[in-house]
Design a protein around this motif. Structure first.
Motif, PDB file in Angstrom:
ATOM      1  N   LEU A 126       0.838  -1.147   0.078  1.00  0.00           N
ATOM      2  CA  LEU A 126       0.185  -0.036  -0.005  1.00  0.00           C
ATOM      3  C   LEU A 126       0.750   1.141   0.060  1.00  0.00           C
ATOM      4  N   THR A 127       2.055   1.252   0.718  1.00  0.00           N
ATOM      5  CA  THR A 127       3.045   2.368   0.649  1.00  0.00           C
ATOM      6  C   THR A 127       3.481   2.770  -0.826  1.00  0.00           C
ATOM      7  N   ALA A 128       3.642   1.493  -1.443  1.00  0.00           N
ATOM      8  CA  ALA A 128       4.066   1.614  -2.758  1.00  0.00           C
ATOM      9  C   ALA A 128       3.150   2.348  -3.799  1.00  0.00           C
ATOM     10  N   LEU A 129       1.800   1.940  -3.458  1.00  0.00           N
ATOM     11  CA  LEU A 129       0.801   2.578  -4.123  1.00  0.00           C
ATOM     12  C   LEU A 129       0.745   4.122  -4.006  1.00  0.00           C
ATOM     13  N   ARG A 130       1.225   4.624  -3.019  1.00  0.00           N
ATOM     14  CA  ARG A 130       1.281   6.017  -2.902  1.00  0.00           C
ATOM     15  C   ARG A 130       2.308   6.611  -3.889  1.00  0.00           C
ATOM     16  N   LEU A 131       3.334   5.911  -4.485  1.00  0.00           N
ATOM     17  CA  LEU A 131       4.088   6.353  -5.418  1.00  0.00           C
ATOM     18  C   LEU A 131       3.503   6.552  -6.898  1.00  0.00           C
ATOM     19  N   GLY A 132       2.264   5.987  -7.052  1.00  0.00           N
ATOM     20  CA  GLY A 132       1.710   5.691  -8.201  1.00  0.00           C
ATOM     21  C   GLY A 132       1.394   4.237  -8.702  1.00  0.00           C
ATOM     22  N   GLU A 133       0.535   3.813  -9.718  1.00  0.00           N
ATOM     23  CA  GLU A 133       0.165   2.664  -9.935  1.00  0.00           C
ATOM     24  C   GLU A 133       1.389   2.008 -10.705  1.00  0.00           C
ATOM     25  N   ASP A 134       1.976   2.816 -11.710  1.00  0.00           N
ATOM     26  CA  ASP A 134       2.970   2.046 -12.492  1.00  0.00           C
ATOM     27  C   ASP A 134       4.380   1.807 -11.572  1.00  0.00           C
ATOM     28  N   GLN A 135       4.583   2.692 -10.750  1.00  0.00           N
ATOM     29  CA  GLN A 135       5.872   2.394  -9.571  1.00  0.00           C
ATOM     30  C   GLN A 135       5.454   0.989  -8.938  1.00  0.00           C
ATOM     31  N   ALA A 136       4.350   0.989  -8.362  1.00  0.00           N
ATOM     32  CA  ALA A 136       4.038  -0.140  -7.588  1.00  0.00           C
ATOM     33  C   ALA A 136       4.075  -1.345  -8.497  1.00  0.00           C
ATOM     34  N   ARG A 137       3.571  -1.298  -9.720  1.00  0.00           N
ATOM     35  CA  ARG A 137       3.716  -2.539 -10.343  1.00  0.00           C
ATOM     36  C   ARG A 137       5.004  -2.885 -10.728  1.00  0.00           C
ATOM     37  N   SER A 138       5.771  -1.807 -10.882  1.00  0.00           N
ATOM     38  CA  SER A 138       7.379  -2.112 -11.444  1.00  0.00           C
ATOM     39  C   SER A 138       8.193  -2.637 -10.213  1.00  0.00           C
ATOM     40  N   PHE A 139       7.573  -2.437  -8.803  1.00  0.00           N
ATOM     41  CA  PHE A 139       8.087  -3.104  -7.711  1.00  0.00           C
ATOM     42  C   PHE A 139       7.710  -4.563  -7.503  1.00  0.00           C
ATOM     43  N   GLY A 140       6.896  -4.832  -8.314  1.00  0.00           N
ATOM     44  CA  GLY A 140       6.275  -6.080  -8.104  1.00  0.00           C
ATOM     45  C   GLY A 140       4.935  -6.444  -7.582  1.00  0.00           C
ATOM     46  N   VAL A 141       4.403  -5.249  -7.277  1.00  0.00           N
ATOM     47  CA  VAL A 141       3.046  -5.347  -6.815  1.00  0.00           C
ATOM     48  C   VAL A 141       2.076  -5.879  -7.690  1.00  0.00           C
ATOM     49  N   ASP A 142       1.237  -6.729  -7.501  1.00  0.00           N
ATOM     50  CA  ASP A 142      -0.150  -6.856  -8.254  1.00  0.00           C
ATOM     51  C   ASP A 142      -1.083  -5.989  -7.931  1.00  0.00           C
ATOM     52  N   VAL A 143      -1.076  -4.853  -8.484  1.00  0.00           N
ATOM     53  CA  VAL A 143      -1.792  -3.613  -8.090  1.00  0.00           C
ATOM     54  C   VAL A 143      -3.473  -3.981  -8.147  1.00  0.00           C
ATOM     55  N   THR A 144      -4.018  -4.747  -9.219  1.00  0.00           N
ATOM     56  CA  THR A 144      -5.148  -5.137  -9.421  1.00  0.00           C
ATOM     57  C   THR A 144      -5.510  -6.057  -8.184  1.00  0.00           C
ATOM     58  N   GLY A 145      -4.765  -6.891  -7.853  1.00  0.00           N
ATOM     59  CA  GLY A 145      -5.140  -7.975  -6.843  1.00  0.00           C
ATOM     60  C   GLY A 145      -5.285  -7.045  -5.315  1.00  0.00           C
ATOM     61  N   LEU A 146      -4.140  -6.284  -5.342  1.00  0.00           N
ATOM     62  CA  LEU A 146      -4.225  -5.616  -4.164  1.00  0.00           C
ATOM     63  C   LEU A 146      -5.609  -4.622  -3.918  1.00  0.00           C
ATOM     64  N   ARG A 147      -6.002  -4.063  -4.983  1.00  0.00           N
ATOM     65  CA  ARG A 147      -7.159  -3.186  -4.832  1.00  0.00           C
ATOM     66  C   ARG A 147      -8.157  -4.043  -4.501  1.00  0.00           C
ATOM     67  N   ARG A 148      -8.506  -5.182  -5.146  1.00  0.00           N
ATOM     68  CA  ARG A 148      -9.711  -6.025  -5.063  1.00  0.00           C
ATOM     69  C   ARG A 148      -9.783  -6.342  -3.598  1.00  0.00           C
ATOM     70  N   TRP A 149      -8.640  -7.070  -2.993  1.00  0.00           N
ATOM     71  CA  TRP A 149      -8.589  -7.567  -1.715  1.00  0.00           C
ATOM     72  C   TRP A 149      -8.610  -6.528  -0.654  1.00  0.00           C
ATOM     73  N   THR A 150      -8.210  -5.414  -0.975  1.00  0.00           N
ATOM     74  CA  THR A 150      -8.191  -4.450  -0.030  1.00  0.00           C
ATOM     75  C   THR A 150      -9.706  -3.967   0.375  1.00  0.00           C
ATOM     76  N   LEU A 151     -10.225  -3.726  -1.152  1.00  0.00           N
ATOM     77  CA  LEU A 151     -11.843  -3.286  -1.227  1.00  0.00           C
ATOM     78  C   LEU A 151     -12.739  -4.418  -0.198  1.00  0.00           C
ATOM     79  N   PHE A 152     -12.279  -5.684  -0.613  1.00  0.00           N
ATOM     80  CA  PHE A 152     -12.985  -6.686   0.120  1.00  0.00           C
ATOM     81  C   PHE A 152     -12.866  -6.643   1.577  1.00  0.00           C
ATOM     82  N   ARG A 153     -11.736  -6.341   2.167  1.00  0.00           N
ATOM     83  CA  ARG A 153     -11.349  -6.272   3.477  1.00  0.00           C
ATOM     84  C   ARG A 153     -12.257  -4.831   3.922  1.00  0.00           C
ATOM     85  N   VAL A 154     -12.106  -3.887   3.226  1.00  0.00           N
ATOM     86  CA  VAL A 154     -13.001  -2.463   3.769  1.00  0.00           C
ATOM     87  C   VAL A 154     -14.278  -2.759   3.676  1.00  0.00           C
ATOM     88  N   SER A 155     -14.784  -3.546   2.698  1.00  0.00           N
ATOM     89  CA  SER A 155     -16.065  -3.552   2.661  1.00  0.00           C
ATOM     90  C   SER A 155     -16.782  -4.469   4.045  1.00  0.00           C
TER      91      SER A 155
END
Lengths: 258, 344
Positions: free
Chosen positions: B228-257
């Protein structure tokens, strides 16, 4: 087969085709390649496609491995990507943001990450900015931090989108000589540059893009010719040879067709 | 030079961890204050003794355990859940205004409650006391499920999700008005009271439910902290760091729900905490999510617990809806913090 090979890369934004089956020559380790060309030629899109940040057709092979099929975490170790700009609003401090580049993808555990990140900032001459929030940095300083994020995982392939756009002269030289050094250590470096003078001076190879295609590619003195520059940019240019075999590009004005 | 900087960085890290500790202690203190406050004021010593199961007057024990603790614990947990949900939402939707309200979760929960209160429709097999909360939970979860589905069809970018969320918010609000329009005067009053957000009906089973949801999602939130910290640097950056942004977003929204649906269904619509908790935490400890997430959670708990005390004391003899208190008391504090932050 060592090196980067991109073949038949095509990208569409809706109905508009940005890249239509673009091929790059084999880019070998040790080389700095510059992607040049007018606005909307597809340079950034090509870079993002190679980095697998952009859905695309065609194949990107790094040392013979299809990057699209390399698991994300491994890809993060192989490929470093420096975007055009970092978001300006983040209150993360520079060092934290570089540590995130190591730890977000579990590339490196807690132990070494802090020291590794700090060492990279020092190497780039921005160690003094380590504890500054990104929001307090200038555009150029943020660009250097962004470079640190891209190289901290020690990637085999380094992709940079206009890395010098916000840098002063000294920092431009520092960044470009760092890129030369990284390439000399056996990495493949690909950068989008608008400044043809910088490209002529620092690149081993220039790929001149136009309308989503490779218009010309090769050593700087073969690509930066008045004829090609008139074709691609529509400008009247002179190319002078100077000392140490370097070339200099002088722009006289817009090209008068006919 | 670099060693000195590193140790300064680590010192800052320890300072932030200490701040999180202070927030935790403050939240506990607020909980005690909440327990001591009420029509029958209790001394700190008696309250502590009653909590520890020691020798106290039987009345005191009943007041602490059966009357006040469920309410006070509910306040703490709901505040924690809403603020954590808000913090994660703001990051994955890349929008500082995101919170359970913005995406129509609260409005949908209110619609669910209305359907139970006014139309008497609820899940079959659910005890009558749970029909309102059960419906609210179901509708809130349904709203976020629908949002995810729409987002996935359309590519799932943050702007798309927010736009759908806002649309959902208005739809639920319109339907709620419709239900209110046909409601009897009695049901309408009950419904209005529910939408103001109230802790008065807090019971142990509800407290347990939120505790379980919170305990189940917090480890996953904290494990995703660097992503989540990496996502603060932008989606491209997070992806290039190896973060599956789509999955992260989906699971985080599930928890938040789950978090926001559980919170809203138990206590109704509580404003401000989900938005301001994370903002206050960000001003205190910055955006490294390893401290930002726990700090948000604790700030939310603290604010909500203080609001619970205030709701009993602002107007003597009257228990104000806590949702009103959070908004009325919280906002000036929030403004002050923003103005102070700007000056620095």
């Amino acid at each position: 087969m060592q090196g980067l090979l991109a073949q038949g890369i095509s990208v569409r934004y809706g109905a508009r085709s940005v890249l239509a089956g673009l091929d790059l020559p084999l880019l070998r380790p040790g080389e700095v390649t510059v992607l040049a060309g007018p606005n909307a030629a597809g340079k950034s899109t090509l870079l993002r496609a190679i980095a697998q940040l952009q859905p695309h057709g065609g194949k990107v092979l790094l040392d013979g491995r299809d990057l699209a099929h390399v698991p994300m975490r491994d890809r993060a170790r192989l490929v470093g990507f420096m975007p055009q700009s970092l978001p300006a609003g983040s209150s993360l401090v520079a060092l934290e943001s570089v540590i995130a580049a190591l730890r977000a993808g579990d590339t490196l555990g807690a132990r070494g990450a802090d020291a590794t990140a700090m060492a990279v900032l020092d190497k780039l001459g921005i160690g003094a900015l380590a504890l500054e929030p990104l929001s307090a940095l200038s555009g150029g300083q943020r660009q250097m931090v962004s470079l640190a994020q891209a190289i901290v995982r020690d990637p085999r392939l380094l992709l940079l989108d206009e890395p010098t756009s916000a840098l002063d002269l000294a920092r431009q030289v520092r960044l470009l000589s760092e890129l030369r050094r990284l390439a000399a250590e056996g990495r493949i470096v690909v950068a989008v540059l608008h400044d043809l003078a910088l490209a002529a001076q620092w690149a081993d190879r220039i790929v001149l893009m136009h309308g989503g295609h490779t218009h010309a590619e090769g050593r700087p003195e073969l690509v930066l010719t008045p004829a090609l520059l008139a074709e691609v940019y529509g400008v009247e240019a002179r190319v002078e040879r100077c000392s140490r075999g370097r070339i200099m590009v002088l722009i006289d004005g817009e090209h008068a067709p006919g | 030079m670099s060693d000195a900087t590193l140790s300064r960085y680590h010192r800052q890290g320890r300072r932030n961890s200490a701040l999180v500790g202070v927030l935790a202690l403050a939240a506990l203190a607020a909980l005690l204050l909440d327990l001591m406050t009420g029509p029958a004021g209790l001394a700190l010593a008696d309250t502590l003794k009653a909590l520890a199961g020691g020798e106290v007057a039987r009345g005191t024990s009943v007041i602490v355990w059966d009357v006040r603790l469920p309410v006070a614990a509910m306040a703490l947990l709901v505040g924690a859940a809403l603020a954590l949900a808000g913090a994660e939402m703001q990051t994955v939707l890349e929008n500082p205004l995101a919170e359970p309200f913005t995406l129509g979760v609260s409005a949908s929960a209110a619609l669910g409650a209305a359907v139970a209160i006014v139309l008497g429709l609820s899940l079959p097999g659910l005890p009558a006391v749970w029909s309102v909360s059960g419906n609210a939970f179901l509708f809130a979860l349904g709203a976020l499920g629908l949002l995810q589905l729409l987002g996935r069809i359309r590519g799932g970018g943050p702007e798309v999700l927010i736009l759908f969320g806002v649309a959902l918010n208005f739809t639920a609000a319109a339907l709620l008005s419709l239900v209110q329009f046909v409601a009897s005067a009695d049901a309408l009053q009950q419904l209005v009271f529910w939408t103001m957000g109230s802790l008065a009906s807090a019971q142990w089973p509800g407290v347990m439910l939120i505790a379980v949801v919170l305990a189940g999602s917090v480890p996953f939130s904290f494990r995703a902290a660097w992503k989540l910290t990496a996502l603060r640097l932008g989606e491209d950056q997070a992806r290039s760091f190896g973060v599956d942004v789509t999955g992260l977003r989906r699971w985080t929204l599930f928890r938040v729900s789950l978090l926001s649906a559980a919170a809203v269904s138990m206590v109704g619509v509580i404003g401000f905490v989900g938005l301001a908790g994370p903002h206050i935490a960000r001003m205190l400890v910055g955006e490294n999510h390893r401290v930002f997430l726990p700090a948000s959670l604790l700030t939310g708990a603290l604010v909500m617990s203080l609001a619970s005390t205030l709701s009993k004391t602002l107007v003597p003899g009257v228990l104000l809806p806590v949702g009103l208190v959070t908004s009325l008391i919280g906002l000036p504090i929030f403004f002050a913090l923003i103005l102070r932050g700007r000056r620095r």
